[in-house]
Write a protein that holds these residues in place. Sequence first.
Motif, PDB file in Angstrom:
ATOM      1  N   MET A 146       0.806  -1.119   0.059  1.00  0.00           N
ATOM      2  CA  MET A 146      -0.131   0.052   0.032  1.00  0.00           C
ATOM      3  C   MET A 146       0.989   1.319  -0.027  1.00  0.00           C
ATOM      4  SD  MET A 146      -3.372  -1.511   0.386  1.00  0.00           S
ATOM      5  CE  MET A 146      -4.086   0.514   0.368  1.00  0.00           C
ATOM      6  N   LYS A 147       2.044   1.119   0.215  1.00  0.00           N
ATOM      7  CA  LYS A 147       2.812   2.384   0.466  1.00  0.00           C
ATOM      8  C   LYS A 147       2.726   3.748   0.928  1.00  0.00           C
ATOM      9  CE  LYS A 147       5.118   1.419  -4.836  1.00  0.00           C
ATOM     10  NZ  LYS A 147       4.210   0.664  -4.977  1.00  0.00           N
ATOM     11  N   PRO A 148       2.424   2.792   2.779  1.00  0.00           N
ATOM     12  CA  PRO A 148       2.282   4.090   3.505  1.00  0.00           C
ATOM     13  C   PRO A 148       3.630   4.973   3.408  1.00  0.00           C
ATOM     14  CG  PRO A 148       2.770   1.992   4.468  1.00  0.00           C
ATOM     15  CD  PRO A 148       2.690   1.478   2.928  1.00  0.00           C
ATOM     16  N   LYS A 149       3.393   5.809   4.751  1.00  0.00           N
ATOM     17  CA  LYS A 149       4.366   7.180   5.034  1.00  0.00           C
ATOM     18  C   LYS A 149       4.976   6.063   6.484  1.00  0.00           C
ATOM     19  CE  LYS A 149       2.976  11.384   3.547  1.00  0.00           C
ATOM     20  NZ  LYS A 149       2.497  12.789   3.496  1.00  0.00           N
ATOM     21  N   VAL A 150       3.398   5.193   7.017  1.00  0.00           N
ATOM     22  CA  VAL A 150       4.286   4.797   8.298  1.00  0.00           C
ATOM     23  C   VAL A 150       4.079   3.720   8.391  1.00  0.00           C
ATOM     24  CG1 VAL A 150       4.013   5.097  10.735  1.00  0.00           C
ATOM     25  CG2 VAL A 150       3.912   6.613   9.396  1.00  0.00           C
ATOM     26  N   LEU A 151       4.811   2.368   9.021  1.00  0.00           N
ATOM     27  CA  LEU A 151       4.436   1.183   9.003  1.00  0.00           C
ATOM     28  C   LEU A 151       4.752   1.035  10.632  1.00  0.00           C
ATOM     29  CD1 LEU A 151       3.670  -2.318   8.272  1.00  0.00           C
ATOM     30  CD2 LEU A 151       6.015  -2.169   8.138  1.00  0.00           C
ATOM     31  N   LEU A 152       3.442   0.598  10.683  1.00  0.00           N
ATOM     32  CA  LEU A 152       3.668   0.522  12.994  1.00  0.00           C
ATOM     33  C   LEU A 152       2.626  -0.876  12.907  1.00  0.00           C
ATOM     34  CD1 LEU A 152       0.181   2.947  12.818  1.00  0.00           C
ATOM     35  CD2 LEU A 152       2.866   3.576  13.080  1.00  0.00           C
ATOM     36  N   MET A 153       3.682  -1.675  13.617  1.00  0.00           N
ATOM     37  CA  MET A 153       4.282  -2.690  14.492  1.00  0.00           C
ATOM     38  C   MET A 153       3.420  -3.623  15.550  1.00  0.00           C
ATOM     39  SD  MET A 153       6.513  -4.055  11.204  1.00  0.00           S
ATOM     40  CE  MET A 153       6.146  -5.128  11.049  1.00  0.00           C
ATOM     41  N   ASP A 154       2.468  -4.128  15.786  1.00  0.00           N
ATOM     42  CA  ASP A 154       1.933  -4.326  17.392  1.00  0.00           C
ATOM     43  C   ASP A 154       2.121  -5.363  17.847  1.00  0.00           C
ATOM     44  OD1 ASP A 154       0.787  -3.926  19.673  1.00  0.00           O
ATOM     45  OD2 ASP A 154      -1.286  -3.845  19.524  1.00  0.00           O
ATOM     46  N   GLU A 155       3.708  -5.697  18.222  1.00  0.00           N
ATOM     47  CA  GLU A 155       4.079  -7.459  18.797  1.00  0.00           C
ATOM     48  C   GLU A 155       3.985  -7.933  17.700  1.00  0.00           C
ATOM     49  OE1 GLU A 155       4.399  -8.277  22.697  1.00  0.00           O
ATOM     50  OE2 GLU A 155       2.952  -6.419  23.707  1.00  0.00           O
ATOM     51  N   PRO A 156       4.612  -8.197  15.970  1.00  0.00           N
ATOM     52  CA  PRO A 156       4.178  -8.560  15.504  1.00  0.00           C
ATOM     53  C   PRO A 156       4.601 -10.321  15.028  1.00  0.00           C
ATOM     54  CG  PRO A 156       5.386  -7.324  14.230  1.00  0.00           C
ATOM     55  CD  PRO A 156       5.023  -6.878  15.827  1.00  0.00           C
ATOM     56  N   PHE A 157       5.483 -10.152  16.212  1.00  0.00           N
ATOM     57  CA  PHE A 157       6.563 -12.074  16.513  1.00  0.00           C
ATOM     58  C   PHE A 157       6.189 -11.851  18.022  1.00  0.00           C
ATOM     59  CE2 PHE A 157       9.910  -9.199  13.848  1.00  0.00           C
ATOM     60  CZ  PHE A 157       8.889  -9.459  12.488  1.00  0.00           C
ATOM     61  N   GLY A 158       5.050 -12.162  18.363  1.00  0.00           N
ATOM     62  CA  GLY A 158       5.079 -12.446  19.873  1.00  0.00           C
ATOM     63  C   GLY A 158       4.083 -13.644  19.884  1.00  0.00           C
ATOM     64  N   ALA A 159       3.622 -14.473  18.728  1.00  0.00           N
ATOM     65  CA  ALA A 159       3.069 -15.390  18.547  1.00  0.00           C
ATOM     66  C   ALA A 159       3.835 -16.204  18.522  1.00  0.00           C
ATOM     67  CB  ALA A 159       1.433 -15.208  17.820  1.00  0.00           C
ATOM     68  N   LEU A 160       4.967 -16.100  17.948  1.00  0.00           N
ATOM     69  CA  LEU A 160       5.350 -16.877  17.106  1.00  0.00           C
ATOM     70  C   LEU A 160       7.286 -17.524  17.848  1.00  0.00           C
ATOM     71  CD1 LEU A 160       6.969 -14.712  13.832  1.00  0.00           C
ATOM     72  CD2 LEU A 160       4.991 -16.241  14.209  1.00  0.00           C
ATOM     73  N   ASP A 161       7.598 -19.147  17.956  1.00  0.00           N
ATOM     74  CA  ASP A 161       8.572 -19.922  18.434  1.00  0.00           C
ATOM     75  C   ASP A 161      10.020 -18.588  18.508  1.00  0.00           C
ATOM     76  OD1 ASP A 161      10.833 -20.837  16.528  1.00  0.00           O
ATOM     77  OD2 ASP A 161       8.532 -21.496  16.213  1.00  0.00           O
ATOM     78  N   ALA A 162      10.443 -18.952  18.822  1.00  0.00           N
ATOM     79  CA  ALA A 162      11.449 -18.214  19.840  1.00  0.00           C
ATOM     80  C   ALA A 162      12.589 -18.143  18.212  1.00  0.00           C
ATOM     81  CB  ALA A 162      12.575 -18.407  20.751  1.00  0.00           C
ATOM     82  N   GLN A 163      13.200 -19.878  17.777  1.00  0.00           N
ATOM     83  CA  GLN A 163      13.966 -19.759  16.148  1.00  0.00           C
ATOM     84  C   GLN A 163      13.129 -18.198  15.491  1.00  0.00           C
ATOM     85  OE1 GLN A 163      14.564 -23.424  15.277  1.00  0.00           O
ATOM     86  NE2 GLN A 163      15.685 -23.005  13.329  1.00  0.00           N
ATOM     87  N   THR A 164      11.749 -18.946  15.007  1.00  0.00           N
ATOM     88  CA  THR A 164      11.215 -17.999  14.499  1.00  0.00           C
ATOM     89  C   THR A 164      11.014 -17.036  14.132  1.00  0.00           C
ATOM     90  OG1 THR A 164       9.865 -20.416  13.726  1.00  0.00           O
ATOM     91  CG2 THR A 164       8.651 -17.842  12.462  1.00  0.00           C
ATOM     92  N   ARG A 165      10.864 -16.269  15.720  1.00  0.00           N
ATOM     93  CA  ARG A 165      10.826 -14.978  15.696  1.00  0.00           C
ATOM     94  C   ARG A 165      12.381 -14.847  15.605  1.00  0.00           C
ATOM     95  NH1 ARG A 165       8.329 -12.707  21.477  1.00  0.00           N
ATOM     96  NH2 ARG A 165       8.769 -10.128  20.959  1.00  0.00           N
ATOM     97  N   ALA A 166      13.674 -15.406  15.503  1.00  0.00           N
ATOM     98  CA  ALA A 166      14.445 -14.601  15.786  1.00  0.00           C
ATOM     99  C   ALA A 166      14.842 -14.571  13.383  1.00  0.00           C
ATOM    100  CB  ALA A 166      15.614 -15.446  16.111  1.00  0.00           C
TER     101      ALA A 166
END
Length: 245
Positions: A146-166
């Motif tokens: 969508m080519k936004p001016k700002v990308l806002l991310m709300d804990e987007p990796f919080g539900a992932l396991d440790a390896q996937t999160r890294a």
Amino acid sequence: MNIVIDSLYKTFGSTTALENINLQFQGGEFVTVLGSSGCGKTTLLHLLAGLTTPSRGAVYIDGEVKSRPGADRVVVFQQAGLYPWLNVRDNIEFGLELQGMPREQRRRESSEILRIIGLEGFARHKPYELSGGMQQRVAIARALVMKPKVLLMDEPFGALDAQTRASMQSFLTSLWEKLQCTIVFITHDVDEAIFLGTRLVVLSARPGRVALDVPIELERPRTPETTFEPRFLELKKQAMGILAH
């Protein structure tokens, strides 16, 4: 691009979530906002997105007050939120279609973003056929196309396991370095906040106030070894001290 958060207060009934937030972000920054649960960091993101209105103060982007959602700001949440009946390409193109973009142009845009996120071979897959990390890549692609001016991310990796999160942290860092978009990233993970950002904002316990706002002066590209550098450890100690109170 310039974002100004001016004397922002937000209350819910008798509860004050945020108190006197004053911040200014420049275009291309990767700002990580760190805080403990309940400190108001997600509320701050919602105010930036226009999903809720401040009780006092205002959010300005390039001098214009922003109190409602707009195409210049796109949010990526903790859950990917993909439409299960659409394939990967159609999920990415969904917002473009709503904007009335012609099909041929949508295909060009989605093909380019699929190449950037490394999922060209998965365009026809449904979300349930993807891993959690791949689903989040698609969610990020759907936002970026969508080519936004700002990308806002709300804990987007919080539900992932440790390896996937890294892995996703490295992916997002690489993506930001390529695109140089402005990112405001909410997290409660100290290491994640310091590893990802160009700037660290730490909120105090509720009511959330800016307790720390400093540049993250660590060389890129960042690697697991970055977490042992003296500056990283110094920032971690500062942040942990704030979060402990």
